[in-house]
Scaffold this motif. Sequence first.
Motif, PDB file in Angstrom:
ATOM      1  N   LEU A 251      -1.517  11.716   0.483  1.00 41.38           N
ATOM      2  CA  LEU A 251      -0.603  11.775  -0.663  1.00 41.38           C
ATOM      3  C   LEU A 251       0.201  13.068  -0.656  1.00 41.38           C
TER       4      LEU A 251
ATOM      5  N   ASP B 112       3.908   5.030  -6.161  1.00 41.90           N
ATOM      6  CA  ASP B 112       3.739   4.903  -7.613  1.00 41.90           C
ATOM      7  C   ASP B 112       2.726   5.931  -8.121  1.00 41.90           C
ATOM      8  N   TYR B 113       1.636   6.093  -7.383  1.00 40.74           N
ATOM      9  CA  TYR B 113       0.548   6.992  -7.793  1.00 40.74           C
ATOM     10  C   TYR B 113       1.029   8.438  -7.904  1.00 40.74           C
ATOM     11  N   ILE B 114       1.925   8.852  -6.986  1.00 41.83           N
ATOM     12  CA  ILE B 114       2.401  10.242  -7.022  1.00 41.83           C
ATOM     13  C   ILE B 114       3.671  10.390  -7.862  1.00 41.83           C
ATOM     14  N   GLY B 115       4.108   9.301  -8.493  1.00 44.46           N
ATOM     15  CA  GLY B 115       5.245   9.382  -9.406  1.00 44.46           C
ATOM     16  C   GLY B 115       6.605   9.314  -8.752  1.00 44.46           C
TER      17      GLY B 115
ATOM     18  N   GLU C 226      -0.547   6.702   3.513  1.00 50.13           N
ATOM     19  CA  GLU C 226      -0.890   5.902   2.332  1.00 50.13           C
ATOM     20  C   GLU C 226      -2.350   5.453   2.347  1.00 50.13           C
TER      21      GLU C 226
ATOM     22  N   LYS D 111       4.163  13.365  -0.936  1.00 47.30           N
ATOM     23  CA  LYS D 111       4.791  14.253  -1.929  1.00 47.30           C
ATOM     24  C   LYS D 111       5.805  15.174  -1.242  1.00 47.30           C
TER      25      LYS D 111
ATOM     26  N   SER E 190       0.829  -1.200   0.000  1.00 46.38           N
ATOM     27  CA  SER E 190       0.000   0.000   0.000  1.00 46.38           C
ATOM     28  C   SER E 190       0.869   1.258   0.000  1.00 46.38           C
TER      29      SER E 190
ATOM     30  N   GLU F  36      -6.242  11.967  -0.520  1.00 45.05           N
ATOM     31  CA  GLU F  36      -5.441  13.014  -1.168  1.00 45.05           C
ATOM     32  C   GLU F  36      -4.544  13.741  -0.178  1.00 45.05           C
TER      33      GLU F  36
ATOM     34  N   LYS G 241       3.968   1.362  -1.335  1.00 44.65           N
ATOM     35  CA  LYS G 241       4.552   1.414  -2.690  1.00 44.65           C
ATOM     36  C   LYS G 241       3.524   1.890  -3.714  1.00 44.65           C
ATOM     37  N   ASN G 242       2.279   1.420  -3.599  1.00 53.80           N
ATOM     38  CA  ASN G 242       1.235   1.856  -4.530  1.00 53.80           C
ATOM     39  C   ASN G 242       1.000   3.355  -4.439  1.00 53.80           C
ATOM     40  N   ALA G 243       1.033   3.893  -3.222  1.00 47.97           N
ATOM     41  CA  ALA G 243       0.855   5.339  -3.045  1.00 47.97           C
ATOM     42  C   ALA G 243       2.019   6.102  -3.678  1.00 47.97           C
TER      43      ALA G 243
END
Length: 201
Positions: free
Chosen positions: A190, A20-23, A183, A194, A14, A187, A16-18
């Motif tokens: 995130l 990945d989502y924010i680049g 995570e 970030k 979870s 938003e 890592k997925n977060a």
Amino acid sequence: MIAVIDCNVGNLFSVKNALDYIGEESVITNDVDEIEKADGLILPGVGAFPNAMREVQKLNLQDVIKEQAEHKPLLGICLGMQMLFDKGFEFEECNGLGLIPGEIRMLPDKGLKIPHMGWNALQYKNPSPLLDGIPEGSYFYFVHSYMAYTDDKYISAYAEYGDEITTIVWDGKYVFGSQCHPEKSGEIGLMLLKNFGRLLK
């Protein structure tokens, strides 16, 4: 590159997925070489403090985490944040990583349900780059039964749950911790990740 440290105690995917989502490029690893090459580290954790510290020691990660945290950003999440402190008292007395002074003890009994689970608002105590652009009073997701007791100067934010629950910590240099789960916090969570990513640039 962010190394998401695998100590066999975390909700690694979870996180890592977060990322990945924010680049943010990341890798799940417990390889010392990969940890040393990374630009920043995230230490997730779910479960009991002594079990987690035994895994860290079994994997020979204690020294590399402490060494790398002297010169690159490290973010501990939930149990990973608790492991940053000197000592924990979950089931038994156990030494932590000693990166931030303080102890991990059970949440105070104020007649509220333990674990502290669900959404709660952050109140700010001291500035932190993790909280840039995040309004005070923003809600984050929690699930925990133990909390950090430390000097106020290390506490960036807390949540009210019968008492002031230490939530965001910072040593003033490279070591950060989040008792809540960014995570799992939509938003606003995130945004915190970030902000951590910006520290690597």
